[in-house]
Enzyme design. Structure first.
Site, PDB file in Angstrom:
ATOM      1  N   ALA A  23      -6.604   9.983   8.220  1.00  0.00           N
ATOM      2  CA  ALA A  23      -5.281  10.116   7.621  1.00  0.00           C
ATOM      3  C   ALA A  23      -4.204  10.313   8.678  1.00  0.00           C
ATOM      4  O   ALA A  23      -3.104   9.753   8.581  1.00  0.00           O
ATOM      5  CB  ALA A  23      -5.279  11.287   6.637  1.00  0.00           C
ATOM      6  N   GLN A  24      -4.499  11.101   9.699  1.00  0.00           N
ATOM      7  CA  GLN A  24      -3.490  11.365  10.719  1.00  0.00           C
ATOM      8  C   GLN A  24      -3.141  10.105  11.502  1.00  0.00           C
ATOM      9  O   GLN A  24      -1.982   9.920  11.909  1.00  0.00           O
ATOM     10  CB  GLN A  24      -3.957  12.467  11.670  1.00  0.00           C
ATOM     11  CG  GLN A  24      -5.244  12.158  12.432  1.00  0.00           C
ATOM     12  CD  GLN A  24      -5.529  13.192  13.508  1.00  0.00           C
ATOM     13  OE1 GLN A  24      -4.627  13.638  14.201  1.00  0.00           O
ATOM     14  NE2 GLN A  24      -6.792  13.580  13.629  1.00  0.00           N
TER      15      GLN A  24
ATOM     16  N   GLY B   5      -0.482   4.423   0.362  1.00  0.00           N
ATOM     17  CA  GLY B   5      -1.286   5.526   0.878  1.00  0.00           C
ATOM     18  C   GLY B   5      -0.578   6.254   1.999  1.00  0.00           C
ATOM     19  O   GLY B   5       0.648   6.233   2.111  1.00  0.00           O
TER      20      GLY B   5
ATOM     21  N   GLY C 163       0.804  -1.208   0.000  1.00  0.00           N
ATOM     22  CA  GLY C 163       0.000   0.000   0.000  1.00  0.00           C
ATOM     23  C   GLY C 163       0.835   1.255   0.000  1.00  0.00           C
ATOM     24  O   GLY C 163       1.758   1.388   0.810  1.00  0.00           O
TER      25      GLY C 163
ATOM     26  N   GLU D  33     -19.319  17.100   3.141  1.00  0.00           N
ATOM     27  CA  GLU D  33     -18.482  17.897   2.253  1.00  0.00           C
ATOM     28  C   GLU D  33     -19.009  17.875   0.832  1.00  0.00           C
ATOM     29  O   GLU D  33     -19.047  18.913   0.145  1.00  0.00           O
ATOM     30  CB  GLU D  33     -17.045  17.383   2.308  1.00  0.00           C
ATOM     31  CG  GLU D  33     -16.367  17.657   3.650  1.00  0.00           C
ATOM     32  CD  GLU D  33     -15.081  16.879   3.856  1.00  0.00           C
ATOM     33  OE1 GLU D  33     -14.384  17.144   4.852  1.00  0.00           O
ATOM     34  OE2 GLU D  33     -14.776  15.998   3.032  1.00  0.00           O
TER      35      GLU D  33
ATOM     36  N   VAL E  86      -2.027  -7.462  -4.915  1.00  0.00           N
ATOM     37  CA  VAL E  86      -1.850  -8.568  -3.975  1.00  0.00           C
ATOM     38  C   VAL E  86      -3.094  -9.446  -3.993  1.00  0.00           C
ATOM     39  O   VAL E  86      -4.226  -8.953  -3.973  1.00  0.00           O
ATOM     40  CB  VAL E  86      -1.587  -8.027  -2.560  1.00  0.00           C
ATOM     41  CG1 VAL E  86      -1.507  -9.166  -1.545  1.00  0.00           C
ATOM     42  CG2 VAL E  86      -0.304  -7.209  -2.541  1.00  0.00           C
TER      43      VAL E  86
END
Length: 438
Positions: free
Chosen positions: A326-327, A23, A21, A181, A89
């Site tokens: 994300a954090q 990301g 990954g 959003e 994968v």
């Protein structure tokens, strides 16, 4: 040769780490291992990393895909000990310590880091994915943008008031940050675009419906911030339906309870599930398909395997599961990278992972956002400015930060959206108005 070379000890073999990954978590881990005496392979099925928190702005024509994505090879190219593989994968052989690739190949590892993220959960209705794409990939964002813009173009050509009204109706499913959003952005885009650029449409005919199965929006935020978001969205014309699970989705409709909503574009943001890593590892998945890990983010039965980000079921200091943010993924990635460096290069153990909450945020519209820091909250224009600063800072490099900042300043000043491009090659929902487009 010198006597030292002939009679000296042979060099120790380099440790071999495989990261699945590219990301937030995978890149952070790779960067922490960069330029060390550790051989690293990063495997991803896409050649780019993607800043997913801003993907809704690609879907609503505020940004282009290149503004929030970058080739993984460019990001990691300066680290000579890191190799990047474009591959998908299909499984993990834990006994042989090898990653299985979909083309039949295998990649051996000494230590494995799984950072394969998550995907949208359609709760057993995977057929809905065709009509209601989520926001996890550039392809999905471009598809939503195309359907949204095409619906406006078809409405401009239609002489049928009912058809025109349906085409100008956008349904967003899910009242979390993505749904909020997206609903706010579509409402603001549509009303300005109709008023300025279309001659046969009335902004009053625009309809944005936000559907949430739970009792309120932004359930992960304090109730006062949820109420603020709801009030703001109603103020810009978004129709809210809470406590209303979706029963059916078709090419041009969404059924909620007994109501059938005719629509030109549907967006899914109702829930996520982890990648199939639990199946690859042969372990029982936890809530949302996530893999339970220990305090060091390692698999209890296989300490050579670490799982991070949305795929991991890790716990905070108080025992509550860490959110899929994300954090969280970035902090876990840096932690695992540094922990592997200590272990493999210095044979030192690391303390347990500790998450440091930088605040949870969602933007609602122009000059409106919410921030939850746990002990205190922020909302309105100041929260919106802080949201912008944080998201620009989290972009992968200075070039992206500069480009996005300039475009946001231009968009804020002029209200213009520079990425209103319809891609003819992207699959479309069957048209209700058979007219050619030029």
């Amino acid at each position: 040769m010198s006597p030292e070379r002939l009679g000296g000890p042979s060099p120790a073999p380099r440790a071999h780490v495989v990261i699945l990954g590219g990301g937030f978590g995978g890149l952070a881990c790779a960067q922490a291992l960069g330029n060390t005496d550790i051989d690293v392979i990063v495997i991803d099925r896409r050649n780019h990393n993607l800043f997913q928190p801003l993907l809704y702005q690609v879907a609503t024509a505020a940004l282009s895909p290149a503004d929030i994505s970058e080739p993984i090879r460019r990001t990691l190219g300066r680290y000579r000990n890191i190799r990047v593989m474009l591959a998908e994968v299909s499984g993990i052989d834990t006994a042989a310590r090898a990653v299985q690739i979909s083309d039949g190949g295998r990649v051996a590892y000494e230590h494995l880091v799984i950072a394969t993220g998550s995907e949208y959960n359609y709760f057993g209705n995977d057929g809905w994915r065709t009509w209601a794409p989520g926001l996890k990939t550039i392809h999905e964002a471009r598809l939503i943008r195309q359907r949204l813009l095409l619906a406006f173009e078809k409405a401009e050509l239609s002489d049928d008031p009912l058809q025109k009204r349906a085409l100008l109706t956008t349904v967003v499913i899910g009242g979390g940050p993505t749904g909020v959003e997206m609903a706010g952005a579509v409402s603001e885009l549509g009303r300005f675009m109709i008023a300025r650029d279309f001659r046969s449409l009335d902004p009053a005919d625009l309809r944005v419906v936000l559907i949430e199965a739970g009792p309120r929006l932004l359930s992960g935020f304090p109730e006062n911030l949820s109420d603020y978001a709801a009030d703001y969205l109603r103020g810009i014309g978004v129709e809210l339906r809470t406590g209303a699970p979706v029963k059916d989705i078709g090419p041009h409709h969404v059924t909620v309870g007994q109501d059938r909503i005719e629509t030109g574009c549907v967006v899914w943001g109702a829930g996520v599930k982890a990648s199939p890593a639990a199946g690859w590892l042969g372990v029982e998945p936890g809530p949302g398909g996530r893999v339970a890990v220990g305090p060091d983010l390692a698999l209890p039965s296989h300490p050579e395997i670490r799982v991070i980000g949305d795929t991991a079921l890790a716990q905070d200091a108080d025992g509550s599961p860490l959110p899929g943010l994300a954090q969280v993924a970035r902090q876990q990635g840096f932690y695992v990278g540094k922990a592997l460096r200590r272990k493999l290069l210095h044979n030192q153990d690391s303390p347990p992972f500790r998450f440091r909450n930088r605040g949870n945020t969602a933007v609602i519209g122009r000059n409106a956002a919410v921030f939850d820091f746990g002990t205190w909250q922020l909302r309105g224009r100041l929260a919106w400015m802080l949201w912008a600063i944080v998201h620009v800072w989290l972009l992968v490099n200075f070039e992206k930060r500069l480009l996005v900042s300039l475009q946001w300043i231009w968009r804020y000043t002029t209200r213009q959206r520079g990425a209103r491009v319809i891609d003819e090659s992207t699959p479309q929902v069957p048209a209700t108005t058979q007219r050619s487009e030029t």
